[in-house]
Design an enzyme around this catalytic site. Sequence first.
Site, PDB file in Angstrom:
ATOM      1  CB  ILE A  64     -75.113  37.361  12.606  1.00 43.16           C
ATOM      2  CG1 ILE A  64     -74.123  37.976  13.599  1.00 43.16           C
ATOM      3  CG2 ILE A  64     -75.604  38.405  11.594  1.00 43.16           C
ATOM      4  CD1 ILE A  64     -72.763  38.311  13.013  1.00 43.16           C
ATOM      5  CB  CYS A  65     -80.506  35.524  11.672  1.00 46.13           C
ATOM      6  SG  CYS A  65     -81.643  36.359  12.793  1.00 46.13           S
ATOM      7  N   GLY A  66     -80.876  37.646   9.752  1.00 45.54           N
ATOM      8  CA  GLY A  66     -81.325  38.858   9.088  1.00 45.54           C
ATOM      9  C   GLY A  66     -81.683  39.972  10.060  1.00 45.54           C
TER      10      GLY A  66
END
Length: 148
Positions: A64-66
Amino acid sequence: MKIAIGADHNGYDLKEAVKKQVEDMGHEVEDFGCHHCAETDYPDVAAEVGKSIQQGNNERGILICGTGIGVAIAANKVKGIRAAMAHDVYSAERAQLSNNAQILTMGAQIIGVEVAKKNVEAYLNVAWEGGSQRKVDKIVDIEASEAE
C-alpha cells in the site's frame, strides 16, 4: 497462508487495518513496514516484500502506498514477481485468478478501509487454477528475454 505486507508512510494506517484483517482471517503476516508514520520510500518496502516472495519466505503480498501505483511498479521490478493494483473487488479477485499475481497493491488515498478489506478478502480467498497459464507464461517469457 503466509502473507507479506508493507506500506510507505502514506499507506501506514490502511496497512495496519489490513494487517489486522489478514491475521483475523487466520493467515500469518510478516510486516515489512513502515512501522510508524515517518517518511518511508515505497520502492524499499516493495522490493523487500517482492524478494520475500521470490525467495519463498511468503506466499503472497499486499503493498500500500498513496495510489498503489508506485509499489506496483517497484514490486514488478523484482524478477518473477507479478504485482497487480486493484481498487475494486472484481479486479482483486482477477489479479489472482487470471494473472497469478503474488502481490496485491492498493492506494490509501484512493480507497477507504472497508473497500480495501473487501479487496483483500477477494484476493486471498481465491487460488490460481491455471486458467490463463498460456498468458502468464508469455509474461514470464518477456521477463526472461529482457534479462538476456
